[in-house]
Design a protein around this motif. Structure first.
Motif, PDB file in Angstrom:
ATOM      1  N   GLN A   6       5.197 -10.194   8.504  1.00 17.91           N
ATOM      2  CA  GLN A   6       5.720  -8.851   8.327  1.00 17.91           C
ATOM      3  C   GLN A   6       6.892  -8.630   9.282  1.00 17.91           C
ATOM      4  OE1 GLN A   6       1.681  -7.289   8.684  1.00 17.91           O
ATOM      5  NE2 GLN A   6       2.145  -6.037   6.903  1.00 17.91           N
ATOM      6  N   ASP A  10       8.457  -3.221   9.480  1.00 15.36           N
ATOM      7  CA  ASP A  10       7.093  -2.937   9.047  1.00 15.36           C
ATOM      8  C   ASP A  10       6.210  -2.594  10.237  1.00 15.36           C
ATOM      9  OD1 ASP A  10       7.685  -3.419   6.402  1.00 15.36           O
ATOM     10  OD2 ASP A  10       6.841  -5.442   6.384  1.00 15.36           O
ATOM     11  N   LYS A  52      -3.700  -5.530   7.938  1.00 22.07           N
ATOM     12  CA  LYS A  52      -3.774  -6.585   6.915  1.00 22.07           C
ATOM     13  C   LYS A  52      -3.399  -6.062   5.531  1.00 22.07           C
ATOM     14  CE  LYS A  52      -7.493  -8.976   6.546  1.00 22.07           C
ATOM     15  NZ  LYS A  52      -8.829  -9.560   6.608  1.00 22.07           N
ATOM     16  N   SER A  53      -3.788  -4.836   5.224  1.00 19.61           N
ATOM     17  CA  SER A  53      -3.517  -4.310   3.884  1.00 19.61           C
ATOM     18  C   SER A  53      -2.222  -3.501   3.809  1.00 19.61           C
ATOM     19  CB  SER A  53      -4.698  -3.474   3.387  1.00 19.61           C
ATOM     20  OG  SER A  53      -4.910  -2.383   4.229  1.00 19.61           O
ATOM     21  N   PRO A  55       0.970  -4.367   3.924  1.00 18.74           N
ATOM     22  CA  PRO A  55       2.011  -4.861   3.010  1.00 18.74           C
ATOM     23  C   PRO A  55       1.735  -4.526   1.540  1.00 18.74           C
ATOM     24  CG  PRO A  55       1.377  -6.580   4.550  1.00 18.74           C
ATOM     25  CD  PRO A  55       0.395  -5.455   4.722  1.00 18.74           C
ATOM     26  N   SER A  56       0.469  -4.368   1.181  1.00 23.62           N
ATOM     27  CA  SER A  56       0.151  -4.075  -0.222  1.00 23.62           C
ATOM     28  C   SER A  56       0.106  -2.575  -0.514  1.00 23.62           C
ATOM     29  CB  SER A  56      -1.183  -4.720  -0.607  1.00 23.62           C
ATOM     30  OG  SER A  56      -2.220  -4.169   0.165  1.00 23.62           O
ATOM     31  N   ARG A  58       1.520   0.671  -1.533  1.00 25.89           N
ATOM     32  CA  ARG A  58       2.733   0.958  -2.301  1.00 25.89           C
ATOM     33  C   ARG A  58       3.088   2.445  -2.335  1.00 25.89           C
ATOM     34  NH1 ARG A  58      -0.271  -2.710  -5.065  1.00 25.89           N
ATOM     35  NH2 ARG A  58      -1.080  -1.162  -6.488  1.00 25.89           N
ATOM     36  N   TRP A  66      -5.318   6.433   1.677  1.00 27.44           N
ATOM     37  CA  TRP A  66      -5.355   4.984   1.877  1.00 27.44           C
ATOM     38  C   TRP A  66      -6.082   4.648   3.181  1.00 27.44           C
ATOM     39  CZ3 TRP A  66      -2.262   2.443   5.737  1.00 27.44           C
ATOM     40  CH2 TRP A  66      -2.303   1.054   5.674  1.00 27.44           C
TER      41      TRP A  66
END
Length: 168
Positions: A6, A10, A52-53, A55-56, A58, A66
């Protein structure tokens, strides 16, 4: 240090999100842990799972939705692991005495409520925590995966259960 691909951008965005929503994580941790050590471990695990999540993510849901979903799922998994290990500790009374309010009566009421919440099962804890965070039934349904109608029914039962426990 988490070794990932990342970008620095980020990482900065993630840190800002965590700082802005740190209270959300602490509230979940307070309900699902029974000692200071568990609090620290669970907090770190939640932040790690969020990272960990990240990057996914959206931006299709609100950030808080989330984060709650990941925090609650992580907490439930953490609780299951602790029970399997056999290191399930009694409630640390010191945690219940953390003062969030200057009014002693209000603080006492909050302490009693949190003590009762700790007695609920894992799903009930999640639902009542989200309700206390003033999430709508639709938001709670989105986070937990239950239908809106089911959330309404469950909340009614949870409230009755807490009231009955307090009256004892």
């Amino acid at each position: 240090y988490i070794a990932t691909k990342q970008s620095m951008e980020d990482k900065k965005e993630f840190i800002e999100i965590i700082k802005a929503n740190e209270g959300l994580i602490y509230k979940v941790v307070k309900v699902y842990s029974n000692s200071r050590e568990d609090e620290q471990d669970l907090y770190q695990e939640i932040v790690y799972q969020l990272w960990k999540s990240f990057p996914s993510f959206r931006m299709e849901a609100k950030i808080s939705t989330w984060m709650y979903r990941i925090a609650l799922n992580t907490s439930i998994g953490f609780l299951s692991k602790e029970k399997k290990k056999g290191n399930y500790f009694p409630i640390d009374e010191g945690l219940l005495n953390i003062s969030d309010y200057s009014d002693p009566l209000k603080q006492e009421q909050v302490d009693v409520l949190y003590a009762q919440i700790k007695l609920l099962n894992t799903i009930e804890k999640a639902i009542i925590l989200l309700y206390l965070e003033e999430k709508t039934y639709d938001e709670i349904a989105a986070i937990t995966g239950f239908s809106t109608t089911n959330i309404g029914t469950r909340l009614g039962r949870i409230k009755q259960k807490i009231i009955a426990q307090i009256k004892k």
